[in-house]
Design a protein around this motif. Sequence first.
Motif, PDB file in Angstrom:
ATOM      1  N   LYS A 118       0.708  -1.299  -0.056  1.00 60.24           N
ATOM      2  CA  LYS A 118      -0.231  -0.018   0.013  1.00 60.24           C
ATOM      3  C   LYS A 118       0.970   1.248   0.006  1.00 60.24           C
ATOM      4  N   GLU A 138      -6.794  -3.249  -6.680  1.00 64.59           N
ATOM      5  CA  GLU A 138      -6.048  -2.101  -6.082  1.00 64.59           C
ATOM      6  C   GLU A 138      -4.526  -1.909  -6.728  1.00 64.59           C
ATOM      7  N   PRO A 149      -7.692   2.542  -3.083  1.00 60.37           N
ATOM      8  CA  PRO A 149      -8.230   1.433  -2.384  1.00 60.37           C
ATOM      9  C   PRO A 149      -9.721   1.397  -2.585  1.00 60.37           C
ATOM     10  N   HIS A 189     -12.962   3.550  -1.260  1.00 62.55           N
ATOM     11  CA  HIS A 189     -12.248   4.640  -0.311  1.00 62.55           C
ATOM     12  C   HIS A 189     -13.274   5.852  -0.306  1.00 62.55           C
TER      13      HIS A 189
END
Length: 418
Positions: free
Chosen positions: A171, A278, A284, A287
Amino acid sequence: MGILGTCKECNQEYISYEWCKACNVNHFRQNFKNWTSGNDDIDEFIRNAQLSAKSHHRISEWIPYERFYNVKFIASGGFGKIYSANWIDGYIIKWSNKIQNWEREGHQMTVALKSLNNSEDVTQEFIREITLHHKIGDMDAFIVKFYGITQDPETKNYMMVLDYADRGSLKNHLDKNYGELKWNDKLRDLWRIAVGIEKIHEKGLIHRDLHIGNILSFSSKDACITDMGLCKPANNDELKNAENSIYGVLPYIAPEVLRGKNYTKPSDIYSFGIIIYEVISGLPPYHDVSHDKNLAIKICQGLRPKFNTNVPQLIVNLIKRCLDADPLNRPIAKEIKEILWTWRIENNLELIKQIKETEKFNSSQQRLSTSLRLSFESHSEAIYTSRLLNFGDLPSPKNSDDYYDNYGNIISTEFTGN
């Protein structure tokens, strides 16, 4: 002389690179009296790991805390804390007759120290996690490397010594570098994750908490799976009580699990489908909405994360299969791995054609994914850390009739439910 060579101590053939199990068992056993973790269960685990090691990749050690320096806090998780540190010695690679000691690699190497809260009295969760890291991890599994155990002298918490991910989580890597990533970069990371999931499933285990924060990114070897704390055997009796123990990140949890069904290998595949989305989109999942019961209801009713750029249809089709409401329709990890390998390595003319077409379309429509990735805003109640969830009374999972069908594969990210 065998292909691997023979041991100079006993003249037996090595079982792996410069690794004589018979002699090394003696070297480890003779050293047992020189260390202790202070906990019988941990000592037994380390001793068994050393006596059964068939290569240096399978060794675990008790590492005194004073062998680390420059210890720095990185982050807190649901069960403990993560630190970075420099390990003075580095890891064992082979026995040296010349120095009558272990030769080591990676002197002064940076490692991660993962503590477990209140682990002075070692819990079964801690023992399970270190056992699973040792059971699953090998040089080709793309599971974060586990070196051994140490103990914080102040808190008395035991800590796992793991490979340090210089890029942080996947991430974090996407947040910082998405605009620079090529298609092959994304596919390579996804292939490695698929290999890791396959290895977990081959051992008869289920990860149960796969999300992009539990994938670490290394500049040297790209993506690896971590956080095996919730990983359990597929036939574990505790999984029968999943309705009382749902723990994870809502967007990544399969709809049947949200409804209280057992965690399964297909539920891991659903989570991976969200990860594929993603990595490809850079966004995300969900989101822009609150991660609450309303979202859980919509997921069961067929809602899935939306692309706001054009994406190659081959990739969309794979994501759609992974996110199918029926677990039996989802592909297994081995099939996904093989598909990604073909896309990444072989000259897949159809995928290349689709990539060129989507990039041309996105450019003409000013739908450049990089700019969209930089401009998105997350809802204040979009939560991407693992937590306990128990919604109850959710509808039966189904697929949406128009999932990724409207406008090719471009769908508005607007969410209309309340």
